[in-house]
Scaffold this motif. Structure first.
Motif, PDB file in Angstrom:
ATOM      1  N   UNK A   1       0.817  -1.215   0.000  1.00  0.00           N
ATOM      2  CA  UNK A   1       0.000   0.000   0.000  1.00  0.00           C
ATOM      3  C   UNK A   1       0.847   1.260   0.000  1.00  0.00           C
ATOM      4  N   UNK A   2       0.221   2.334  -0.433  1.00  0.00           N
ATOM      5  CA  UNK A   2       0.897   3.630  -0.510  1.00  0.00           C
ATOM      6  C   UNK A   2       1.240   4.120   0.886  1.00  0.00           C
ATOM      7  N   UNK A   3       2.374   4.781   0.953  1.00  0.00           N
ATOM      8  CA  UNK A   3       2.786   5.456   2.174  1.00  0.00           C
ATOM      9  C   UNK A   3       2.748   6.951   1.895  1.00  0.00           C
ATOM     10  N   UNK A   4       2.870   7.775   2.914  1.00  0.00           N
ATOM     11  CA  UNK A   4       2.858   9.217   2.651  1.00  0.00           C
ATOM     12  C   UNK A   4       3.842   9.584   1.556  1.00  0.00           C
ATOM     13  N   UNK A   5       3.440  10.502   0.686  1.00  0.00           N
ATOM     14  CA  UNK A   5       4.255  10.856  -0.477  1.00  0.00           C
ATOM     15  C   UNK A   5       5.556  11.528  -0.065  1.00  0.00           C
ATOM     16  N   UNK A   6       6.541  11.423  -0.956  1.00  0.00           N
ATOM     17  CA  UNK A   6       7.776  12.169  -0.764  1.00  0.00           C
ATOM     18  C   UNK A   6       8.961  11.312  -0.404  1.00  0.00           C
ATOM     19  N   UNK A   7      10.120  11.944  -0.433  1.00  0.00           N
ATOM     20  CA  UNK A   7      11.362  11.244  -0.196  1.00  0.00           C
ATOM     21  C   UNK A   7      11.476  10.712   1.223  1.00  0.00           C
ATOM     22  N   UNK A   8      10.914  11.456   2.185  1.00  0.00           N
ATOM     23  CA  UNK A   8      11.011  11.023   3.573  1.00  0.00           C
ATOM     24  C   UNK A   8      10.314   9.686   3.777  1.00  0.00           C
ATOM     25  N   UNK A   9       9.145   9.538   3.154  1.00  0.00           N
ATOM     26  CA  UNK A   9       8.417   8.278   3.269  1.00  0.00           C
ATOM     27  C   UNK A   9       9.179   7.153   2.597  1.00  0.00           C
ATOM     28  N   UNK A  10       9.769   7.446   1.439  1.00  0.00           N
ATOM     29  CA  UNK A  10      10.539   6.428   0.732  1.00  0.00           C
ATOM     30  C   UNK A  10      11.736   5.991   1.568  1.00  0.00           C
ATOM     31  N   UNK A  11      12.367   6.947   2.232  1.00  0.00           N
ATOM     32  CA  UNK A  11      13.511   6.617   3.078  1.00  0.00           C
ATOM     33  C   UNK A  11      13.086   5.712   4.224  1.00  0.00           C
ATOM     34  N   UNK A  12      11.896   5.967   4.778  1.00  0.00           N
ATOM     35  CA  UNK A  12      11.424   5.128   5.883  1.00  0.00           C
ATOM     36  C   UNK A  12      11.173   3.699   5.430  1.00  0.00           C
ATOM     37  N   UNK A  13      10.830   3.525   4.161  1.00  0.00           N
ATOM     38  CA  UNK A  13      10.575   2.188   3.627  1.00  0.00           C
ATOM     39  C   UNK A  13      11.848   1.358   3.560  1.00  0.00           C
ATOM     40  N   UNK A  14      12.994   2.003   3.631  1.00  0.00           N
ATOM     41  CA  UNK A  14      14.267   1.292   3.576  1.00  0.00           C
ATOM     42  C   UNK A  14      14.659   0.705   4.922  1.00  0.00           C
ATOM     43  N   UNK A  15      13.849   1.017   5.950  1.00  0.00           N
ATOM     44  CA  UNK A  15      14.139   0.487   7.270  1.00  0.00           C
ATOM     45  C   UNK A  15      14.859   1.495   8.150  1.00  0.00           C
ATOM     46  N   UNK A  16      15.629   0.980   9.082  1.00  0.00           N
ATOM     47  CA  UNK A  16      16.348   1.848  10.014  1.00  0.00           C
ATOM     48  C   UNK A  16      17.757   1.319  10.213  1.00  0.00           C
ATOM     49  N   UNK A  17      18.588   2.148  10.854  1.00  0.00           N
ATOM     50  CA  UNK A  17      19.942   1.726  11.156  1.00  0.00           C
ATOM     51  C   UNK A  17      20.913   1.972  10.016  1.00  0.00           C
ATOM     52  N   UNK A  18      22.102   1.376  10.146  1.00  0.00           N
ATOM     53  CA  UNK A  18      23.179   1.625   9.197  1.00  0.00           C
ATOM     54  C   UNK A  18      22.847   1.111   7.804  1.00  0.00           C
ATOM     55  N   UNK A  19      22.211  -0.050   7.722  1.00  0.00           N
ATOM     56  CA  UNK A  19      21.860  -0.609   6.416  1.00  0.00           C
ATOM     57  C   UNK A  19      20.906   0.304   5.681  1.00  0.00           C
TER      58      UNK A  19
END
Length: 526
Positions: A290-308
């Motif tokens: 499903x769609x997440x909030x638009x924009x780069x910030x949302x896309x970055x959150x989809x990558x997870x957290x931490x160093x990876x």
């Protein structure tokens, strides 16, 4: 030309009764005319049958069965389910993009041991199949996805073989694919090497067409004449396969009267179709995203957290700079799919998905998922305004002919001269998907790889020569990692052109097996 009814009427008017001394209407002619009028519908073309059981009652064992579908989209489940209920049908060679999933689609016929051989491009989602293949219970002929679509299309068009640029220099061309294993896991038989011919100074691989005995097709609409209409991405392999088989059986969501499908909306004319039944199986979705909030910030959150996640966001942000206004682009699964979220709003790019979409939109809102709208990763998607949909055979025609300006893919390994390995790890059975086709025309399609610089054990992924089986030779023109950006020359090798903040040339050398040059004006990787 007069109609049959007109011809019959003329005949009736001149019918001569044996008991009459003159020509003209008689009691016999009147009876015949009345009989014709009352039974006209008995003589109409009507390919609709009452059930799947009736449609397959003469299906023979050891046949070649073509099954449309991509993931769970456009799969003829009603017909497949009926074959499972008919255990006397065995020894099938099943041709499909994938091998279904456990408990659904062709996965049912694999579990019931009614299939002896699969011809497919991807089988990675079916662990039952993987186990059967590695233990010698079933044969597998892996085929690049675009080649599979074209083999089916060619078979239906009366073309026995063709040359394609896909898979040159790989195990497909050299005949090193295991077709069948022994019970102990050793290889019992390998594939045949392909003939290679050079056209316009480029190497092409010869592939033979596939011809089906039966084709199981899922349609949105069909009429009693056999005319067929598909819906959105459910066209995939269904169109090419419907035109191919000696006996094409269509299961339709809606059976309509002739004329209710607009002539221009008929995707497969009735001449190819022998039988039509009502589909009674619910449509499934393999991967709801499903769609997440638009924009780069949302896309970055989809990558997870931490160093990876930080590394991956750096890669994706840099990959977004590869998009230029007006481009047509195809993106691989994972990080490449997130790159458009970081593209400036002034840049308009049309995304192509190899299962048959141009103008791919974002993921749908929760509750708005459509099982007939998925991308190449089998994820739920939407369509942008101006989008178009088509079959997989046309989709790969766009790709092989260089109509796609840019493709961004992940990789397991890349060599110093742009060889790509991204379809198989040792001991894993997945399949090629469409990657071999996507990298088959590097002169016209720019191939960019996005990947982490080293594997999970810290070993370099940019090598002098790839160790894993190749997806394509001399095809990658740019490599983007969390450390740097390399440009690739197919003859002279790698040139380091950008460095990430805080990364030194010495660090890159320490983590890169392949030799490389350093550009005079090396730039920061932003």
């Amino acid at each position: 030309m007069p109609s049959s009814a007109t011809l019959f009427s003329r005949t009736a008017r001149h019918f001569v009764s044996p008991n009459s001394s003159k020509a003209g209407p008689s009691s016999n002619s009147v009876i015949l005319a009345r009989t014709f009028a009352s039974s006209t519908r008995r003589f109409e073309i009507n390919k609709v049958l009452p059930s799947a059981a009736e449609a397959i009652k003469d299906m023979k064992s050891n046949s070649t069965l073509l099954c449309g579908g991509f993931g769970l989209c456009g799969v003829p489940d009603t017909l497949i389910n009926q074959v499972e209920k008919t255990p006397s049908i065995t020894g099938l060679t099943a041709v499909s993009n994938n091998a279904g999933v456990v408990g659904s689609g062709l996965g049912l016929l694999l579990a019931s041991k009614q299939v002896k051989k699969m011809i497919a491009s991807y089988v990675g989602e079916n662990k039952v199949f993987e186990s059967m293949y590695l233990s010698g219970e079933i044969e597998l002929e892996l085929t690049p996805q675009g080649t599979l679509a074209e083999r089916c299309r060619a078979g239906g068009a009366g073309i026995p073989a063709f040359y394609t640029p896909a898979a040159f220099g790989t195990v497909v061309q050299t005949g090193e694919l295991p077709l069948k294993h022994n019970a102990d896991g050793t290889v019992a038989a390998y594939s045949n090497p392909r003939d290679v011919k050079i056209f316009n100074q480029k190497s092409y691989v010869m592939e033979e067409a596939i011809r089906g005995d039966y084709a199981f097709i899922k349609a949105y609409k069909a009429d009693r004449l056999g005319n067929v209409q598909f819906r959105f991405a459910a066209q995939n392999f269904n169109g090419a396969m419907a035109r191919n088989a000696a006996t094409t059986i269509v299961e339709a969501e809606h059976i309509v009267e002739p004329g209710e499908i607009e002539p221009a909306a008929v995707h497969v004319p009735g001449i190819y179709v022998k039988r039509v039944i009502q589909s009674t199986s619910p449509k499934g979705i393999e991967k709801v995203v499903n769609a997440k909030p638009a924009g780069a910030a949302a896309a970055a959150s989809a990558l997870g957290s931490g160093d990876t996640a930080s590394k991956r966001e750096r890669i994706v942000r840099r990959a977004a700079k590869e998009f230029k206004n007006g481009m047509y682009a195809n993106l691989g699964i994972g990080m490449p799919m997130l790159a458009p979220s970081f593209v400036d709003a002034s840049v308009e790019v049309q995304l192509q998905s190899e299962n048959g979409i141009l103008g791919l939109g974002p993921y749908p809102q929760a509750g708005a998922e459509d099982p007939d709208l998925i991308n190449a990763g089998k994820e739920t998607v939407t369509l942008n305004p101006g989008a178009s949909v088509f079959g997989s055979d046309e989709s790969f025609g766009m790709i092989r002919s260089g109509r796609i300006d840019l493709t961004i893919l992940g990789a397991m390994q890349v060599s110093a001269t742009g060889d790509l390995a991204n379809w198989m790890l040792p001991g894993k059975i997945k399949g090629f998907g469409g990657a071999m086709d996507l990298v088959s025309n590097p002169a016209q399609t720019k191939v960019v790889v996005t990947m982490e610089h080293t594997d999970k054990k810290g070993r370099p992924k940019i090598l002098k020569q790839c160790e894993f089986p190749l997806t394509g030779r001399k095809c990658v023109s740019r490599i983007i990692t969390e450390l740097c950006v390399f440009d690739v020359d197919f003859l002279s090798g790698l040139t380091l052109i950008e460095l990430a903040d805080g990364v030194t040339v010495d660090e890159v050398r320490a983590k890169t097996e392949a030799p490389f040059k350093v550009a005079d004006n090396i730039q920061p990787m932003l």
